[in-house]
Design a protein around this motif. Structure first.
Motif, short mmCIF file in Angstrom:
data_model
loop_
_atom_site.label_atom_id
_atom_site.label_comp_id
_atom_site.label_asym_id
_atom_site.label_seq_id
_atom_site.Cartn_x
_atom_site.Cartn_y
_atom_site.Cartn_z
N UNK A 141 28.66 -60.82 20.61
CA UNK A 141 27.22 -61.02 20.75
C UNK A 141 26.57 -60.83 19.39
N UNK A 142 25.78 -61.81 18.99
CA UNK A 142 25.09 -61.72 17.70
C UNK A 142 23.59 -61.77 17.95
N UNK A 143 22.91 -60.74 17.50
CA UNK A 143 21.46 -60.66 17.59
C UNK A 143 20.86 -61.24 16.31
N UNK A 144 19.99 -62.23 16.46
CA UNK A 144 19.37 -62.90 15.32
C UNK A 144 17.86 -62.80 15.49
N UNK A 145 17.22 -62.08 14.58
CA UNK A 145 15.79 -61.85 14.72
C UNK A 145 15.15 -61.80 13.35
N UNK A 146 13.82 -61.87 13.35
CA UNK A 146 13.08 -61.83 12.10
C UNK A 146 12.93 -60.41 11.57
N UNK A 147 13.08 -59.42 12.44
CA UNK A 147 12.91 -58.03 12.03
C UNK A 147 14.21 -57.27 12.06
N UNK A 148 14.09 -55.98 11.82
CA UNK A 148 15.28 -55.13 11.72
C UNK A 148 15.79 -54.68 13.08
N UNK A 149 15.00 -54.89 14.13
CA UNK A 149 15.40 -54.42 15.44
C UNK A 149 14.82 -55.36 16.48
N UNK A 150 15.37 -55.36 17.67
CA UNK A 150 14.86 -56.22 18.75
C UNK A 150 15.15 -55.53 20.07
N UNK A 151 14.55 -56.06 21.14
CA UNK A 151 14.81 -55.51 22.47
C UNK A 151 16.29 -55.64 22.82
N UNK A 152 16.93 -56.71 22.38
CA UNK A 152 18.36 -56.89 22.65
C UNK A 152 19.19 -55.83 21.94
N UNK A 153 18.84 -55.51 20.70
CA UNK A 153 19.56 -54.46 19.98
C UNK A 153 19.40 -53.12 20.68
N UNK A 154 18.20 -52.85 21.16
CA UNK A 154 17.99 -51.59 21.87
C UNK A 154 18.78 -51.56 23.18
N UNK A 155 18.87 -52.71 23.86
CA UNK A 155 19.67 -52.77 25.09
C UNK A 155 21.14 -52.53 24.80
N UNK A 156 21.63 -53.08 23.71
CA UNK A 156 23.03 -52.89 23.34
C UNK A 156 23.30 -51.43 22.98
N UNK A 157 22.38 -50.81 22.25
CA UNK A 157 22.54 -49.39 21.92
C UNK A 157 22.50 -48.55 23.19
N UNK A 158 21.69 -48.96 24.15
CA UNK A 158 21.63 -48.23 25.41
C UNK A 158 22.95 -48.24 26.16
N UNK A 159 23.78 -49.21 25.88
CA UNK A 159 25.12 -49.28 26.49
C UNK A 159 26.16 -48.55 25.63
N UNK A 160 25.70 -47.90 24.56
CA UNK A 160 26.62 -47.19 23.69
C UNK A 160 27.35 -48.08 22.71
N UNK A 161 26.84 -49.30 22.48
CA UNK A 161 27.48 -50.24 21.57
C UNK A 161 26.75 -50.25 20.24
N UNK A 162 27.51 -50.33 19.17
CA UNK A 162 26.95 -50.32 17.83
C UNK A 162 27.37 -51.58 17.08
N UNK A 163 26.58 -52.01 16.10
CA UNK A 163 26.95 -53.21 15.35
C UNK A 163 28.31 -53.04 14.66
N UNK A 164 29.03 -54.15 14.54
CA UNK A 164 30.32 -54.17 13.86
C UNK A 164 30.24 -55.16 12.71
N UNK A 165 30.99 -54.86 11.65
CA UNK A 165 31.09 -55.77 10.52
C UNK A 165 32.23 -56.75 10.82
N UNK A 166 31.86 -57.97 11.17
CA UNK A 166 32.87 -58.96 11.54
C UNK A 166 32.36 -60.34 11.17
N UNK A 167 33.24 -61.18 10.73
CA UNK A 167 32.94 -62.56 10.38
C UNK A 167 34.06 -63.42 10.93
N UNK A 168 33.70 -64.50 11.62
CA UNK A 168 34.74 -65.37 12.17
C UNK A 168 35.65 -65.91 11.06
N UNK A 169 35.05 -66.26 9.93
CA UNK A 169 35.88 -66.78 8.85
C UNK A 169 36.82 -65.71 8.31
#
Length: 258
Positions: A205-233
């Motif tokens: 799941x990739x969150x793409x927004x104009x700001x540093x945070x979004x409702x989706x990011x907060x929902x993901x954090x609420x599930x105990x999930x944190x951003x990961x450094x990953x690139x398909x390439x």
């Protein structure tokens, strides 16, 4: 790509009750060529919990009654993988060059993605012939040269196709807040006869927004999930070229890919 994986089924069933958004609505109201991006690996059996936590204003992109679309990307790099190594080293001035093909419609674009200030990503696109997706045409090279000169004051190196990725994507959009969630499953990486697969049990799941945070990011954090450094390439290179250094992603590769 994998047929009927757990991640594909989880995404399809979870978004079934969401309202639909047309491509015109998404492109007209969500201008995210310059954006902040954060990526999460969501277990397939928890994806429905994420959807339940999103604000009700989220909709899912639907075209011709489809909500899941097949993508293919061909990534270009120098023979010694300069762009991969710049990403590996965390260079501030780094970029990716690829073609992106929407397999369901056979539309194609040549894209250059730049890392910008404050961790923003800038993407420049050029309409492209699908028959040229495996090479850089003279027009595309001129486009790349102009973008690199503008962004970094550099000239483009000689590039060749190094890896191809294919996957399925479902796109969620919050039209009120200019936030987009892309949900990718069933990743296949190829280079010649070499092949590697992943994301059959997880959703990228990739969150793409104009700001540093979004409702989706907060929902993901609420599930105990944190951003990961990953690139398909970078994942593709690390899996398909085992002699290349890939230390930052060892744990991710072992857990999510084969």
């Amino acid at each position: 790509m994998i047929t009927g994986s757990r991640s594909w089924a989880a995404v399809g069933s979870s978004v079934a009750g969401l309202p639909s958004a047309t491509l015109g609505e998404v492109t007209a109201q969500v201008a995210l060529d310059a954006r902040a991006e954060r990526k999460y690996l969501v277990p397939a059996d928890r994806f429905s919990q994420l959807i339940a936590r999103l604000p009700q204003r989220y909709a899912v992109l639907e075209i011709d009654r489809r909500r899941c679309f097949a993508y293919e990307s061909v990534y270009f790099d120098t023979p010694d993988l300069l762009m991969y190594r710049q990403h590996l080293q965390g260079r501030r001035r780094r970029y990716k060059v690829r073609t992106r093909t929407y397999l369901d419609s056979a539309d194609c674009a040549f894209e250059v993605k730049f890392r910008w200030l404050r961790d923003q990503t800038i993407k420049a696109r050029l309409p492209y012939a699908v028959t040229d997706r495996g090479r850089i045409t003279p027009m595309a090279r001129a486009f790349l040269a102009s973008q690199l000169e503008y962004a970094y004051g550099q000239s483009p190196p000689e590039l060749v196709g190094m890896a191809t990725t294919a996957y399925r994507r479902t796109t969620l959009v919050d039209l009120d807040c200019s936030t987009r969630l892309t949900c990718d499953v069933d990743l296949t990486c190829t280079s010649g006869a070499r092949i590697a697969v992943g994301l059959s049990e997880y959703v990228l799941v990739e969150s793409k927004s104009l700001g540093a945070d979004s409702a989706a990011d907060r929902a993901l954090r609420g599930l105990g999930l944190r951003p990961v450094q990953i690139s398909k390439y970078c994942v593709a290179v690390a899996l398909l070229y085992p002699d290349v250094r890939s230390n930052p992603w060892h744990r991710t590769l072992r857990r999510y890919f084969a």
